[in-house]
Write a protein that holds these residues in place. Sequence first.
Motif, PDB file in Angstrom:
ATOM      1  N   GLU A 135       4.934   4.345  -3.901  1.00 10.33           N
ATOM      2  CA  GLU A 135       4.290   3.486  -4.901  1.00 10.33           C
ATOM      3  C   GLU A 135       3.567   2.328  -4.215  1.00 10.33           C
ATOM      4  OE1 GLU A 135       3.844   4.271  -8.108  1.00 10.33           O
ATOM      5  OE2 GLU A 135       4.753   6.098  -7.327  1.00 10.33           O
ATOM      6  N   GLN A 136       4.154   1.807  -3.137  1.00 14.21           N
ATOM      7  CA  GLN A 136       3.488   0.742  -2.378  1.00 14.21           C
ATOM      8  C   GLN A 136       2.172   1.239  -1.796  1.00 14.21           C
ATOM      9  OE1 GLN A 136       6.477  -0.428   0.470  1.00 14.21           O
ATOM     10  NE2 GLN A 136       7.686  -1.578  -1.037  1.00 14.21           N
ATOM     11  N   LEU A 137       2.183   2.493  -1.325  1.00 20.77           N
ATOM     12  CA  LEU A 137       0.965   3.081  -0.755  1.00 20.77           C
ATOM     13  C   LEU A 137      -0.103   3.212  -1.841  1.00 20.77           C
ATOM     14  CD1 LEU A 137      -0.256   4.302   1.824  1.00 20.77           C
ATOM     15  CD2 LEU A 137       0.707   6.504   1.152  1.00 20.77           C
ATOM     16  N   ARG A 138       0.316   3.627  -3.032  1.00 23.27           N
ATOM     17  CA  ARG A 138      -0.634   3.726  -4.142  1.00 23.27           C
ATOM     18  C   ARG A 138      -1.182   2.342  -4.483  1.00 23.27           C
ATOM     19  NH1 ARG A 138      -2.116   7.479  -7.031  1.00 23.27           N
ATOM     20  NH2 ARG A 138      -0.450   8.889  -6.407  1.00 23.27           N
ATOM     21  N   GLY A 139      -0.325   1.334  -4.391  1.00 17.63           N
ATOM     22  CA  GLY A 139      -0.759  -0.032  -4.654  1.00 17.63           C
ATOM     23  C   GLY A 139      -1.819  -0.512  -3.667  1.00 17.63           C
ATOM     24  N   GLN A 140      -1.809   0.074  -2.465  1.00 17.14           N
ATOM     25  CA  GLN A 140      -2.821  -0.267  -1.460  1.00 17.14           C
ATOM     26  C   GLN A 140      -4.123   0.510  -1.664  1.00 17.14           C
ATOM     27  OE1 GLN A 140       0.231   0.565   1.755  1.00 17.14           O
ATOM     28  NE2 GLN A 140      -0.832  -1.128   2.749  1.00 17.14           N
ATOM     29  N   GLY A 141      -4.129   1.371  -2.685  1.00 18.55           N
ATOM     30  CA  GLY A 141      -5.351   2.115  -2.985  1.00 18.55           C
ATOM     31  C   GLY A 141      -5.583   3.328  -2.109  1.00 18.55           C
ATOM     32  N   VAL A 142      -4.507   3.834  -1.472  1.00 21.32           N
ATOM     33  CA  VAL A 142      -4.654   5.007  -0.594  1.00 21.32           C
ATOM     34  C   VAL A 142      -4.176   6.254  -1.346  1.00 21.32           C
ATOM     35  CG1 VAL A 142      -4.011   6.066   1.607  1.00 21.32           C
ATOM     36  CG2 VAL A 142      -4.246   3.571   1.445  1.00 21.32           C
ATOM     37  N   PRO A 143      -5.080   7.209  -1.644  1.00 17.33           N
ATOM     38  CA  PRO A 143      -4.656   8.448  -2.310  1.00 17.33           C
ATOM     39  C   PRO A 143      -3.804   9.298  -1.369  1.00 17.33           C
ATOM     40  CG  PRO A 143      -7.057   8.169  -2.378  1.00 17.33           C
ATOM     41  CD  PRO A 143      -6.522   7.193  -1.392  1.00 17.33           C
ATOM     42  N   TYR A 144      -2.886  10.091  -1.928  1.00 16.45           N
ATOM     43  CA  TYR A 144      -2.065  10.956  -1.081  1.00 16.45           C
ATOM     44  C   TYR A 144      -1.583  12.166  -1.871  1.00 16.45           C
ATOM     45  CZ  TYR A 144       1.651   8.329  -3.423  1.00 16.45           C
ATOM     46  OH  TYR A 144       2.451   7.739  -4.372  1.00 16.45           O
ATOM     47  N   VAL A 145      -1.214  13.205  -1.119  1.00 13.31           N
ATOM     48  CA  VAL A 145      -0.674  14.440  -1.681  1.00 13.31           C
ATOM     49  C   VAL A 145       0.581  14.778  -0.880  1.00 13.31           C
ATOM     50  CG1 VAL A 145      -1.072  16.927  -1.975  1.00 13.31           C
ATOM     51  CG2 VAL A 145      -2.900  15.301  -2.486  1.00 13.31           C
ATOM     52  N   LEU A 146       1.589  15.344  -1.550  1.00 15.35           N
ATOM     53  CA  LEU A 146       2.879  15.622  -0.920  1.00 15.35           C
ATOM     54  C   LEU A 146       3.154  17.122  -0.913  1.00 15.35           C
ATOM     55  CD1 LEU A 146       4.391  12.747  -2.970  1.00 15.35           C
ATOM     56  CD2 LEU A 146       4.185  12.662  -0.502  1.00 15.35           C
TER      57      LEU A 146
END
Length: 337
Positions: A135-146
């Motif tokens: 969630e912190q990564l999303r808050g930084q505006g970085v998209p991701y896939v798992l």
Amino acid sequence: MTARLADIAAQARVSEATVSRVLNGKPGVAAGTRESVLAALDVLGYERPVRLRQRSAGLVGLITPELENPIFPALAQVIGQSLTRQGYTPVLATQTPGGSTEDELTEMLVDRGVSGIIFVSGLHADTTADMQRYEQLRGQGVPYVLVDGFSPKVQAPFISPDDRAAMRLAVTHLASLGHTRIGLAVGPKRFVPVLRKIEGFATAMQESLGVPPDACDEFIQHSLYTLEGGQAATVGLIGRGCTAIVCASDMMALGAIRAARQLGREVPHDVSVVGFDDSPLIAFTDPPLTTIRKPVTAMGQAAVRALLEEIGGTPAPHSEFVFMPELVVRGSTASAP
């Protein structure tokens, strides 16, 4: 050069003249045909002429576990090629024991301004890990896939093989050969793929052999996802009378074969072994390994598509995309002794 043209033309299924027009930047070639020729260059390992190289649309991070298990390099290759075709530059970051942690690698990639990150078998697969980091990564505006491992606590696209179905395929195959005492060698219980494999295994044992789920525990051995881990688990399972072993990775299956031989058993005459992944070169072991093929190409391409949709501002559904595995029967399984 002529030989090279012929190779590229055969790979792209076009004429050598068409290949020549594309390489020389001449007009009159359909966009789809041009892409096929450029893809053929990539597949055959030829560098694209400078004038045809796309400007990088940005860096994309790929964080994987160690590369000793050949399934991870295979997945990294599919993801890397898919990203390159879309104009992105893949950056591979590998976790190694005693090396950088997933959080440190993520921070390093974010500092380098990556457009997005694909996590393979990361902390998202560990039920005991804190999911707040994503969630912190999303808050930084970085998209991701798992990839490999689902958590309802993380709002992102997940890409997984159907671990439950994989176990049903393995157990049904072994039961059809007359095996009634089938063991499962898996990794630590805290990982989502392990829990799902156990569920699938217990269901299949009940459906195929009438073994109640609460009686399945004696047929399950937790260990490490390594050759040595498979070896240790198999010693225990054979000691409990198992004539067939289903392993959670091909590396574990190689360890299972070694353990059986050290105990004086022949594979598959005395003990049948099934792997999981269908890693590169696993068809050439002695005996060639029966395994559950993980749909690596489809999963890798889906991960890239989902990430690029996130980057492009049209996010893929925040749900799990589940891919069906396939049973590949080779020489390590046979009728029960």
